[in-house]
Design a protein around this motif. Structure first.
Motif, PDB file in Angstrom:
ATOM      1  N   LYS A   1       0.835  -1.201   0.000  1.00 48.05           N
ATOM      2  CA  LYS A   1       0.000   0.000   0.000  1.00 48.05           C
ATOM      3  C   LYS A   1       0.871   1.252   0.000  1.00 48.05           C
ATOM      4  O   LYS A   1       0.545   2.253  -0.648  1.00 48.05           O
ATOM      5  CB  LYS A   1      -0.929  -0.009   1.216  1.00 48.05           C
ATOM      6  CG  LYS A   1      -1.971   1.103   1.204  1.00 48.05           C
ATOM      7  CD  LYS A   1      -2.939   0.970   2.374  1.00 48.05           C
ATOM      8  CE  LYS A   1      -3.990   2.081   2.341  1.00 48.05           C
ATOM      9  NZ  LYS A   1      -4.926   1.993   3.493  1.00 48.05           N
ATOM     10  N   PHE A   2       2.009   1.184   0.706  1.00 45.84           N
ATOM     11  CA  PHE A   2       2.920   2.339   0.734  1.00 45.84           C
ATOM     12  C   PHE A   2       3.660   2.482  -0.590  1.00 45.84           C
ATOM     13  O   PHE A   2       3.663   3.554  -1.203  1.00 45.84           O
ATOM     14  CB  PHE A   2       3.930   2.197   1.872  1.00 45.84           C
ATOM     15  CG  PHE A   2       4.983   3.267   1.872  1.00 45.84           C
ATOM     16  CD1 PHE A   2       4.765   4.484   2.490  1.00 45.84           C
ATOM     17  CD2 PHE A   2       6.197   3.074   1.225  1.00 45.84           C
ATOM     18  CE1 PHE A   2       5.719   5.482   2.471  1.00 45.84           C
ATOM     19  CE2 PHE A   2       7.165   4.059   1.197  1.00 45.84           C
ATOM     20  CZ  PHE A   2       6.937   5.270   1.825  1.00 45.84           C
ATOM     21  N   VAL A   3       4.315   1.422  -1.058  1.00 48.78           N
ATOM     22  CA  VAL A   3       5.175   1.553  -2.239  1.00 48.78           C
ATOM     23  C   VAL A   3       4.373   1.806  -3.510  1.00 48.78           C
ATOM     24  O   VAL A   3       4.905   2.338  -4.491  1.00 48.78           O
ATOM     25  CB  VAL A   3       6.102   0.328  -2.413  1.00 48.78           C
ATOM     26  CG1 VAL A   3       7.074   0.234  -1.248  1.00 48.78           C
ATOM     27  CG2 VAL A   3       5.328  -0.958  -2.594  1.00 48.78           C
ATOM     28  N   SER A   4       3.095   1.452  -3.501  1.00 53.45           N
ATOM     29  CA  SER A   4       2.249   1.718  -4.666  1.00 53.45           C
ATOM     30  C   SER A   4       1.679   3.129  -4.652  1.00 53.45           C
ATOM     31  O   SER A   4       1.004   3.538  -5.603  1.00 53.45           O
ATOM     32  CB  SER A   4       1.109   0.703  -4.730  1.00 53.45           C
ATOM     33  OG  SER A   4       0.246   0.847  -3.608  1.00 53.45           O
ATOM     34  N   GLY A   5       1.936   3.875  -3.561  1.00 55.73           N
ATOM     35  CA  GLY A   5       1.470   5.258  -3.484  1.00 55.73           C
ATOM     36  C   GLY A   5       0.063   5.423  -2.955  1.00 55.73           C
ATOM     37  O   GLY A   5      -0.491   6.529  -3.000  1.00 55.73           O
ATOM     38  N   LYS A   6      -0.522   4.341  -2.423  1.00 55.23           N
ATOM     39  CA  LYS A   6      -1.897   4.414  -1.931  1.00 55.23           C
ATOM     40  C   LYS A   6      -1.998   4.900  -0.487  1.00 55.23           C
ATOM     41  O   LYS A   6      -3.096   5.153   0.008  1.00 55.23           O
ATOM     42  CB  LYS A   6      -2.567   3.047  -2.054  1.00 55.23           C
ATOM     43  CG  LYS A   6      -2.713   2.576  -3.490  1.00 55.23           C
ATOM     44  CD  LYS A   6      -3.292   1.170  -3.554  1.00 55.23           C
ATOM     45  CE  LYS A   6      -3.370   0.672  -5.003  1.00 55.23           C
ATOM     46  NZ  LYS A   6      -3.818  -0.740  -5.075  1.00 55.23           N
ATOM     47  N   LEU A   7      -0.858   5.015   0.201  1.00 55.30           N
ATOM     48  CA  LEU A   7      -0.853   5.458   1.594  1.00 55.30           C
ATOM     49  C   LEU A   7      -0.434   6.917   1.631  1.00 55.30           C
ATOM     50  O   LEU A   7       0.671   7.272   1.221  1.00 55.30           O
ATOM     51  CB  LEU A   7       0.125   4.600   2.399  1.00 55.30           C
ATOM     52  CG  LEU A   7       0.069   4.686   3.923  1.00 55.30           C
ATOM     53  CD1 LEU A   7      -1.279   4.199   4.431  1.00 55.30           C
ATOM     54  CD2 LEU A   7       1.190   3.852   4.528  1.00 55.30           C
ATOM     55  N   GLY A   8      -1.327   7.781   2.095  1.00 60.24           N
ATOM     56  CA  GLY A   8      -1.074   9.212   2.056  1.00 60.24           C
ATOM     57  C   GLY A   8      -0.526   9.764   3.360  1.00 60.24           C
ATOM     58  O   GLY A   8      -0.555   9.106   4.396  1.00 60.24           O
ATOM     59  N   LYS A   9       0.000  10.988   3.283  1.00 59.10           N
ATOM     60  CA  LYS A   9       0.486  11.751   4.432  1.00 59.10           C
ATOM     61  C   LYS A   9       1.513  10.976   5.259  1.00 59.10           C
ATOM     62  O   LYS A   9       1.404  10.857   6.481  1.00 59.10           O
ATOM     63  CB  LYS A   9      -0.680  12.189   5.317  1.00 59.10           C
ATOM     64  CG  LYS A   9      -1.611  13.181   4.629  1.00 59.10           C
ATOM     65  CD  LYS A   9      -2.675  13.710   5.571  1.00 59.10           C
ATOM     66  CE  LYS A   9      -3.539  14.757   4.882  1.00 59.10           C
ATOM     67  NZ  LYS A   9      -4.585  15.299   5.775  1.00 59.10           N
ATOM     68  N   VAL A  10       2.507  10.429   4.570  1.00 57.74           N
ATOM     69  CA  VAL A  10       3.545   9.648   5.230  1.00 57.74           C
ATOM     70  C   VAL A  10       4.764  10.520   5.462  1.00 57.74           C
ATOM     71  O   VAL A  10       5.289  11.137   4.536  1.00 57.74           O
ATOM     72  CB  VAL A  10       3.948   8.424   4.385  1.00 57.74           C
ATOM     73  CG1 VAL A  10       5.086   7.659   5.055  1.00 57.74           C
ATOM     74  CG2 VAL A  10       2.745   7.508   4.166  1.00 57.74           C
ATOM     75  N   SER A  11       5.204  10.605   6.713  1.00 54.63           N
ATOM     76  CA  SER A  11       6.492  11.223   7.022  1.00 54.63           C
ATOM     77  C   SER A  11       7.570  10.154   6.968  1.00 54.63           C
ATOM     78  O   SER A  11       8.579  10.303   6.277  1.00 54.63           O
ATOM     79  CB  SER A  11       6.461  11.882   8.401  1.00 54.63           C
ATOM     80  OG  SER A  11       7.728  12.397   8.738  1.00 54.63           O
ATOM     81  N   LYS A  12       7.358   9.055   7.669  1.00 50.00           N
ATOM     82  CA  LYS A  12       8.218   7.885   7.582  1.00 50.00           C
ATOM     83  C   LYS A  12       7.417   6.668   7.993  1.00 50.00           C
ATOM     84  O   LYS A  12       6.761   6.678   9.040  1.00 50.00           O
ATOM     85  CB  LYS A  12       9.446   8.024   8.492  1.00 50.00           C
ATOM     86  CG  LYS A  12      10.392   6.822   8.449  1.00 50.00           C
ATOM     87  CD  LYS A  12      11.006   6.626   7.056  1.00 50.00           C
ATOM     88  CE  LYS A  12      12.005   5.476   7.046  1.00 50.00           C
ATOM     89  NZ  LYS A  12      12.569   5.288   5.685  1.00 50.00           N
TER      90      LYS A  12
END
Length: 336
Positions: free
Chosen positions: A315-326
């Motif tokens: 979900k993160f690497v595909s860009g589906k997880l928003g507002k990520v600092s780390k």
């Protein structure tokens, strides 16, 4: 054991793998935490990182854990040690390795890029890249010593003095780390420029940096002795040169698209006597990075926004997880 395998480009799946055997010079690490970074996004999409990742491969080059087994020739760590791993393995034989520029190694191998990494419960690494961590450094913090060490290498390439003012362009994780490391190195005024009010406020509160929200404020031209570009876009690369004062050093750290180009005013480079420097990976900066963590001069924990399990990585690497600092992955092993 469970392993998150990049089966093909844009195809990750949790699979059952055998625990790997250790060679005489290797260490088996029971993974505790693994960080996820922009490089993992690139590798997932089929773009190169420090090297190209050829599926099937287990990604994860930012790791911490506990030593589960050591090879017969290993002397620097023992079973039970809490450790972090420098993913970059230099050949030691090419002209770059033999002229003290190992980051440019012609035969670079990397944990989590060219060999299986930390998105699995156990992984192996050569003992020479495995570092014990002090008791006062948590396994969660130790998982991101690799990105700290990359920023540390960038700062090592600069000539830093207390009188200087520095601008960091980009409020991603690396940009936020640069702001802390520049302060730790004695630069008296550090400004972080980005687009997230939340991230900028967090850095003002925890680390005392000045901030500029580039969606609302202009970056002053010709104003900073050090400028770190930590985005990798032509627009911000051009902003970095415009913000540089006379005699400034500009560090191009952000990873751009391989086909991107940016414009340079050649007279500005001449008239302002600019130094423009690239920075690639992290040659032998783990000891300094561990020391910065142990001393409290750098603290990545306030920058963490998401803790995932292996199933949540795609979900993160595909860009589906928003507002990520780390984002960090809890793989197993001990708690932080």
């Amino acid at each position: 054991m469970k392993a998150l395998v990049l089966q093909e480009i844009k195809d990750l799946a949790v699979q059952e793998y055998d625990v790997p055997e250790v060679k005489p010079d290797e260490v088996l690490v029971h993974t505790a935490f693994a960080g996820i970074c922009g490089t993992d996004k690139a590798l997932y999409a089929g773009l190169p990182g420090s090297a190209s990742a050829v599926p099937p491969i287990v990604l994860g080059h930012e790791n911490s854990g506990v030593v589960a087994k050591v090879g017969s020739a290993v002397t620097n760590v023992k079973v039970g040690d809490r450790v972090t791993v420098d993913p970059n393995i230099y050949c030691g034989q090419c002209k770059y390795c033999r002229t003290q520029r190992p980051e440019l190694c012609e035969h670079l191998d990397a944990v989590g890029v060219t060999r299986d990494g930390g998105f699995e419960e156990y992984f192996t690494a050569p003992a020479k890249v495995v570092y014990p961590i002090p008791d006062n450094v948590s396994l969660k913090a130790a998982a991101v010593i690799e990105p700290i060490s990359c920023a540390m290498h960038g700062v090592d390439l600069l000539e830093t003095h207390p009188y200087q003012s520095a601008l960091v362009l980009g409020d991603g994780f690396e940009g936020q780390l640069f702001a802390q490391i520049l302060k730790a190195r004695g630069v008296h005024e550090v400004t972080l420029a980005g687009r997230s009010d939340e991230k900028l406020a967090n850095n003002r509160e925890h680390f005392g940096v000045k901030t500029i929200n580039t969606t609302k404020e202009e970056i002053p031209a010709d104003s900073f002795d050090i400028v770190v570009e930590a985005v990798g876009l032509p627009a911000t690369q051009e902003q970095a040169l415009a913000a540089a004062a006379r005699g400034a050093q500009v560090l191009m750290f952000g990873v751009g698209n391989p086909d991107d180009k940016f414009s340079v005013n050649t007279y500005d480079v001449f008239q302002k006597q600019l130094t423009i420097q690239g920075a690639f990976i992290n040659p032998y900066t783990f000891e300094d990075s561990i020391a910065l963590l142990a001393s409290g001069k750098v603290d990545p924990l306030p920058l963490f926004s998401h803790e995932l399990d292996l199933d949540g990585v795609e979900k993160f690497v595909s860009g589906k997880l928003g507002k990520v600092s780390k984002a960090i992955v809890k793989v197993g092993g001990e708690e932080a």
